[in-house]
Design a protein around this motif. Sequence first.
Motif, PDB file in Angstrom:
ATOM      1  N   THR A  97      33.360 -51.680 -23.521  1.00 26.75           N
ATOM      2  CA  THR A  97      34.758 -51.307 -23.290  1.00 26.75           C
ATOM      3  C   THR A  97      34.896 -49.789 -23.442  1.00 26.75           C
ATOM      4  O   THR A  97      35.972 -49.281 -23.747  1.00 26.75           O
ATOM      5  CB  THR A  97      35.706 -52.030 -24.272  1.00 26.75           C
ATOM      6  OG1 THR A  97      35.243 -51.832 -25.619  1.00 26.75           O
ATOM      7  CG2 THR A  97      35.782 -53.509 -23.975  1.00 26.75           C
ATOM      8  N   ARG A 113      42.796 -55.167 -22.397  1.00 26.38           N
ATOM      9  CA  ARG A 113      43.337 -56.526 -22.381  1.00 26.38           C
ATOM     10  C   ARG A 113      44.762 -56.527 -21.848  1.00 26.38           C
ATOM     11  O   ARG A 113      45.593 -55.733 -22.270  1.00 26.38           O
ATOM     12  CB  ARG A 113      43.325 -57.101 -23.803  1.00 26.38           C
ATOM     13  CG  ARG A 113      43.696 -58.580 -23.902  1.00 26.38           C
ATOM     14  CD  ARG A 113      43.814 -58.999 -25.359  1.00 26.38           C
ATOM     15  NE  ARG A 113      42.604 -58.776 -26.087  1.00 26.38           N
ATOM     16  CZ  ARG A 113      41.635 -59.681 -26.241  1.00 26.38           C
ATOM     17  NH1 ARG A 113      41.766 -60.865 -25.691  1.00 26.38           N
ATOM     18  NH2 ARG A 113      40.553 -59.392 -26.931  1.00 26.38           N
ATOM     19  N   ARG A 151      38.769 -57.588 -21.147  1.00 25.37           N
ATOM     20  CA  ARG A 151      38.460 -58.755 -21.974  1.00 25.37           C
ATOM     21  C   ARG A 151      39.735 -59.563 -22.213  1.00 25.37           C
ATOM     22  O   ARG A 151      40.842 -59.052 -22.072  1.00 25.37           O
ATOM     23  CB  ARG A 151      37.839 -58.319 -23.304  1.00 25.37           C
ATOM     24  CG  ARG A 151      36.585 -57.491 -23.151  1.00 25.37           C
ATOM     25  CD  ARG A 151      35.981 -57.107 -24.477  1.00 25.37           C
ATOM     26  NE  ARG A 151      35.449 -58.277 -25.181  1.00 25.37           N
ATOM     27  CZ  ARG A 151      34.837 -58.233 -26.364  1.00 25.37           C
ATOM     28  NH1 ARG A 151      34.698 -57.072 -26.982  1.00 25.37           N
ATOM     29  NH2 ARG A 151      34.380 -59.327 -26.928  1.00 25.37           N
ATOM     30  N   ASN A 182      35.871 -65.675 -17.925  1.00 31.29           N
ATOM     31  CA  ASN A 182      35.425 -66.339 -19.150  1.00 31.29           C
ATOM     32  C   ASN A 182      35.411 -67.840 -18.901  1.00 31.29           C
ATOM     33  O   ASN A 182      36.470 -68.463 -18.760  1.00 31.29           O
ATOM     34  CB  ASN A 182      36.358 -65.992 -20.313  1.00 31.29           C
ATOM     35  CG  ASN A 182      36.258 -64.533 -20.713  1.00 31.29           C
ATOM     36  OD1 ASN A 182      35.172 -64.011 -20.908  1.00 31.29           O
ATOM     37  ND2 ASN A 182      37.397 -63.858 -20.815  1.00 31.29           N
ATOM     38  N   GLU A 252      31.164 -65.249 -18.106  1.00 31.01           N
ATOM     39  CA  GLU A 252      30.807 -65.247 -19.527  1.00 31.01           C
ATOM     40  C   GLU A 252      30.650 -66.681 -20.016  1.00 31.01           C
ATOM     41  O   GLU A 252      31.581 -67.485 -19.972  1.00 31.01           O
ATOM     42  CB  GLU A 252      31.888 -64.537 -20.338  1.00 31.01           C
ATOM     43  CG  GLU A 252      31.617 -64.449 -21.832  1.00 31.01           C
ATOM     44  CD  GLU A 252      30.672 -63.327 -22.212  1.00 31.01           C
ATOM     45  OE1 GLU A 252      30.290 -63.256 -23.399  1.00 31.01           O
ATOM     46  OE2 GLU A 252      30.341 -62.501 -21.332  1.00 31.01           O
TER      47      GLU A 252
END
Length: 444
Positions: A97, A113, A151, A182, A252
């Motif tokens: 990040t 985020r 994320r 994800n 992920e």
Amino acid sequence: MRVLKTCLSALLILTLVPLLSFGQEDDQVMKARGGKFALTNAKIYTVTNGVIENGTIIINNGIIEAVGADVSIPADAEVFDYKGKEIYPGMIDSGTTLGLAEIGSISEANDFREFGQLTPQMQALTAVNPNSVAIPVTRVSGVTTVWTMPRGGVLPGTAATINLFGYTPDQMFAGSKGVVMNFPSTAGGRRFRRLSAEERKKRQEKALKTVNDAWDKAELYAKIENSDEVRSYPEIQALVPVVKGELTLFIEANAAKDILSAIEWVEDRGYEKVVLTGVSEGWRVADKIAESGLSVIAGPVQAIPTRQSDGYDVAYANPGAMAEAGVKVALRTMDSENVRNLPYHAGFAAAYGMGREEALKAITINAAEILGVSDQIGSIEVGKKANIFVATGDPFETSTKITDLFIDGYKVPMTSRQIRLYDEFLNRTPGTDKTKPAIDIKKK
């Protein structure tokens, strides 16, 4: 958000300038410089074409113009004699990040985020802060390129490769992007594990339905996007390039069961460009990953086991186990301020089964190939960008020093906030008169 982060960085710089100005006047004006350079008498690790003893690299207009043992040095080139030193391609961290996070305890200084579960249209590149103080700290350790990624959520956004030099995000852009997903997990946190098996299954199925609904819409949108009646749908439009095979999807998945489910999901969907990331328990299903033909980005390597019954070293050995099974592996730190430790993550992987050569590939050419920038960086070859560093020895060893750094062909100053603070306080000049005690003991 980016404006706020830039202001915070500027405030920090203004705070440090008075401190750093003592005896550091020359450092304040040090800037990267381009030109025609000849790097001579070095041991060159090309990564893709072996090791060249006592070799020479010619850099011109940011590009590697020549490399070899018998290279003629142009008369107009600035020559750097690196006798006794080693030259490597710049290291690539395939998951960070960096540039999106500045001060962890201040939410306004973190921009990786977004609100919501489905925000694939959010571009990490637009949020990158080129003035982040963590960037110089990272690059002086030999890390020249990173994959900076959003994320949180199911589809948190679109990640990008950036070179760690430039005044704007566009200048830093290294040439590739990818959608991050994800995969719905069966192994959550403590609260998740306290639920009954039936409840956990329901939640996982609900999350998977959310994912599938989004991709179903993306596939439909890809078929009718040229219709005059189609409305703008940014969340779904961002997924269309993946459906068409124009953009890579980075999934992920860490638990062994989730990795297998993700592989099955990819096969069912038939998407062409997919990479598995995280894969903490990849060693458990390494043969299945190899059979799928998918590449992986593993890490962090310096981590604790995922299960209490596992040995202490499973995270260290995980990349090597997958590489041995035939999987193409790249490494990541999943960090922001400590991306500088990438060579030591690779060092652990090398020591625990991966081997030095494969570990070096995992942070250079493998990473470049997986991220889609191998035509530009990842190895020392004629025609590629000059992203390289010079070291006193093996970069995986903590005793090794990085002495010189080139990004996009620019010779970048080897300085950072930490280095300047170290130099300043190594030889402090007290503000009081040395001939008189700071406190008059008699009066006390």
